[in-house]
Motif scaffolding. Structure first.
Motif, PDB file in Angstrom:
ATOM      1  N   ALA A   1      40.361  36.183 -14.386  1.00 42.75           N
ATOM      2  CA  ALA A   1      39.628  35.911 -13.149  1.00 42.75           C
ATOM      3  C   ALA A   1      38.538  34.882 -13.432  1.00 42.75           C
ATOM      4  O   ALA A   1      37.851  34.945 -14.455  1.00 42.75           O
ATOM      5  N   GLN A   2      38.369  33.947 -12.515  1.00 43.93           N
ATOM      6  CA  GLN A   2      37.337  32.919 -12.646  1.00 43.93           C
ATOM      7  C   GLN A   2      35.957  33.558 -12.738  1.00 43.93           C
ATOM      8  O   GLN A   2      35.122  33.135 -13.544  1.00 43.93           O
ATOM      9  N   TYR A   3      35.706  34.558 -11.937  1.00 43.52           N
ATOM     10  CA  TYR A   3      34.408  35.233 -11.947  1.00 43.52           C
ATOM     11  C   TYR A   3      34.071  35.745 -13.347  1.00 43.52           C
ATOM     12  O   TYR A   3      32.951  35.580 -13.826  1.00 43.52           O
ATOM     13  N   ASP A   4      35.037  36.372 -13.998  1.00 44.20           N
ATOM     14  CA  ASP A   4      34.799  36.919 -15.333  1.00 44.20           C
ATOM     15  C   ASP A   4      34.479  35.815 -16.336  1.00 44.20           C
ATOM     16  O   ASP A   4      33.600  35.972 -17.192  1.00 44.20           O
ATOM     17  N   ALA A   5      35.180  34.686 -16.232  1.00 42.04           N
ATOM     18  CA  ALA A   5      34.922  33.556 -17.127  1.00 42.04           C
ATOM     19  C   ALA A   5      33.518  33.018 -16.913  1.00 42.04           C
ATOM     20  O   ALA A   5      32.788  32.748 -17.878  1.00 42.04           O
ATOM     21  N   GLU A   6      33.126  32.862 -15.657  1.00 41.12           N
ATOM     22  CA  GLU A   6      31.791  32.335 -15.358  1.00 41.12           C
ATOM     23  C   GLU A   6      30.692  33.299 -15.787  1.00 41.12           C
ATOM     24  O   GLU A   6      29.660  32.888 -16.315  1.00 41.12           O
ATOM     25  N   GLN A   7      30.918  34.577 -15.597  1.00 45.86           N
ATOM     26  CA  GLN A   7      29.935  35.573 -16.012  1.00 45.86           C
ATOM     27  C   GLN A   7      29.781  35.551 -17.536  1.00 45.86           C
ATOM     28  O   GLN A   7      28.667  35.618 -18.056  1.00 45.86           O
ATOM     29  N   TRP A   8      30.903  35.439 -18.244  1.00 46.75           N
ATOM     30  CA  TRP A   8      30.857  35.410 -19.703  1.00 46.75           C
ATOM     31  C   TRP A   8      30.045  34.212 -20.182  1.00 46.75           C
ATOM     32  O   TRP A   8      29.210  34.342 -21.083  1.00 46.75           O
ATOM     33  N   LEU A   9      30.271  33.032 -19.583  1.00 42.65           N
ATOM     34  CA  LEU A   9      29.521  31.849 -19.990  1.00 42.65           C
ATOM     35  C   LEU A   9      28.031  32.047 -19.737  1.00 42.65           C
ATOM     36  O   LEU A   9      27.203  31.673 -20.567  1.00 42.65           O
ATOM     37  N   GLY A  10      27.684  32.653 -18.611  1.00 50.32           N
ATOM     38  CA  GLY A  10      26.288  32.922 -18.305  1.00 50.32           C
ATOM     39  C   GLY A  10      25.617  33.808 -19.336  1.00 50.32           C
ATOM     40  O   GLY A  10      24.420  33.689 -19.597  1.00 50.32           O
ATOM     41  N   GLU A  11      26.382  34.679 -19.953  1.00 48.34           N
ATOM     42  CA  GLU A  11      25.837  35.593 -20.958  1.00 48.34           C
ATOM     43  C   GLU A  11      25.816  34.997 -22.361  1.00 48.34           C
ATOM     44  O   GLU A  11      25.051  35.455 -23.214  1.00 48.34           O
ATOM     45  N   HIS A  12      26.656  33.991 -22.621  1.00 49.82           N
ATOM     46  CA  HIS A  12      26.831  33.496 -23.989  1.00 49.82           C
ATOM     47  C   HIS A  12      26.498  32.023 -24.200  1.00 49.82           C
ATOM     48  O   HIS A  12      26.658  31.516 -25.311  1.00 49.82           O
ATOM     49  N   TRP A  13      26.015  31.317 -23.177  1.00 52.14           N
ATOM     50  CA  TRP A  13      25.822  29.877 -23.313  1.00 52.14           C
ATOM     51  C   TRP A  13      24.830  29.506 -24.407  1.00 52.14           C
ATOM     52  O   TRP A  13      24.988  28.495 -25.079  1.00 52.14           O
ATOM     53  N   ARG A  14      23.808  30.316 -24.627  1.00 52.11           N
ATOM     54  CA  ARG A  14      22.820  29.984 -25.669  1.00 52.11           C
ATOM     55  C   ARG A  14      23.460  30.024 -27.065  1.00 52.11           C
ATOM     56  O   ARG A  14      23.180  29.174 -27.907  1.00 52.11           O
ATOM     57  N   GLU A  15      24.296  31.018 -27.294  1.00 54.16           N
ATOM     58  CA  GLU A  15      24.994  31.124 -28.582  1.00 54.16           C
ATOM     59  C   GLU A  15      25.934  29.940 -28.782  1.00 54.16           C
ATOM     60  O   GLU A  15      26.041  29.394 -29.888  1.00 54.16           O
ATOM     61  N   LEU A  16      26.628  29.539 -27.716  1.00 55.79           N
ATOM     62  CA  LEU A  16      27.546  28.406 -27.797  1.00 55.79           C
ATOM     63  C   LEU A  16      26.781  27.123 -28.082  1.00 55.79           C
ATOM     64  O   LEU A  16      27.207  26.301 -28.895  1.00 55.79           O
ATOM     65  N   SER A  17      25.638  26.961 -27.428  1.00 56.40           N
ATOM     66  CA  SER A  17      24.801  25.787 -27.655  1.00 56.40           C
ATOM     67  C   SER A  17      24.318  25.749 -29.105  1.00 56.40           C
ATOM     68  O   SER A  17      24.346  24.699 -29.749  1.00 56.40           O
ATOM     69  N   ALA A  18      23.895  26.875 -29.614  1.00 61.04           N
ATOM     70  CA  ALA A  18      23.431  26.950 -31.001  1.00 61.04           C
ATOM     71  C   ALA A  18      24.555  26.619 -31.986  1.00 61.04           C
ATOM     72  O   ALA A  18      24.295  26.142 -33.093  1.00 61.04           O
ATOM     73  N   ALA A  19      25.811  26.835 -31.578  1.00 61.22           N
ATOM     74  CA  ALA A  19      26.965  26.546 -32.429  1.00 61.22           C
ATOM     75  C   ALA A  19      27.425  25.095 -32.296  1.00 61.22           C
ATOM     76  O   ALA A  19      28.424  24.706 -32.896  1.00 61.22           O
ATOM     77  N   GLY A  20      26.712  24.275 -31.473  1.00 59.72           N
ATOM     78  CA  GLY A  20      27.040  22.863 -31.381  1.00 59.72           C
ATOM     79  C   GLY A  20      27.701  22.414 -30.099  1.00 59.72           C
ATOM     80  O   GLY A  20      27.974  21.229 -29.925  1.00 59.72           O
ATOM     81  N   ALA A  21      27.965  23.325 -29.186  1.00 58.97           N
ATOM     82  CA  ALA A  21      28.574  22.951 -27.906  1.00 58.97           C
ATOM     83  C   ALA A  21      27.492  22.429 -26.964  1.00 58.97           C
ATOM     84  O   ALA A  21      26.442  23.042 -26.828  1.00 58.97           O
ATOM     85  N   VAL A  22      27.736  21.278 -26.340  1.00 53.82           N
ATOM     86  CA  VAL A  22      26.772  20.744 -25.380  1.00 53.82           C
ATOM     87  C   VAL A  22      27.339  20.745 -23.961  1.00 53.82           C
ATOM     88  O   VAL A  22      26.589  20.570 -23.008  1.00 53.82           O
ATOM     89  N   GLN A  23      28.647  20.936 -23.840  1.00 53.37           N
ATOM     90  CA  GLN A  23      29.256  21.011 -22.512  1.00 53.37           C
ATOM     91  C   GLN A  23      30.431  21.977 -22.542  1.00 53.37           C
ATOM     92  O   GLN A  23      31.174  22.037 -23.512  1.00 53.37           O
ATOM     93  N   ALA A  24      30.574  22.724 -21.444  1.00 55.85           N
ATOM     94  CA  ALA A  24      31.699  23.640 -21.281  1.00 55.85           C
ATOM     95  C   ALA A  24      32.441  23.253 -20.005  1.00 55.85           C
ATOM     96  O   ALA A  24      31.818  23.021 -18.970  1.00 55.85           O
TER      97      ALA A  24
END
Length: 69
Positions: free
Chosen positions: A28-51
């Protein structure tokens, strides 16, 4: 039954697709968006600048910037 797949593609500062970290695949799109909202800081710290949200492998929406202000 084939379920839709939603997943995030992550890019670095040069626009290259990252192979790590790997994001989960969602039904579900909602679940994907919610997950990103919860984990974006960790992803950024790992080198991701865009999702970019992919729906069955096709970009479904404009990319989301992950930079920490």
């Amino acid at each position: 039954m084939i379920r839709p797949q939603w997943e995030w593609a992550l890019d670095d500062a040069e626009g290259r697709r990252l192979t790590e970290p790997v994001t989960p695949v969602f039904t579900a799109q909602y679940d994907a968006e919610q997950w990103l909202g919860e984990h974006w800081r960790e992803l950024s710290a790992a080198g991701a600048v865009q999702a970019s949200l992919l729906h069955d492998g096709t970009q479904a929406a404009p990319g989301v910037e992950l930079r920490i202000p």
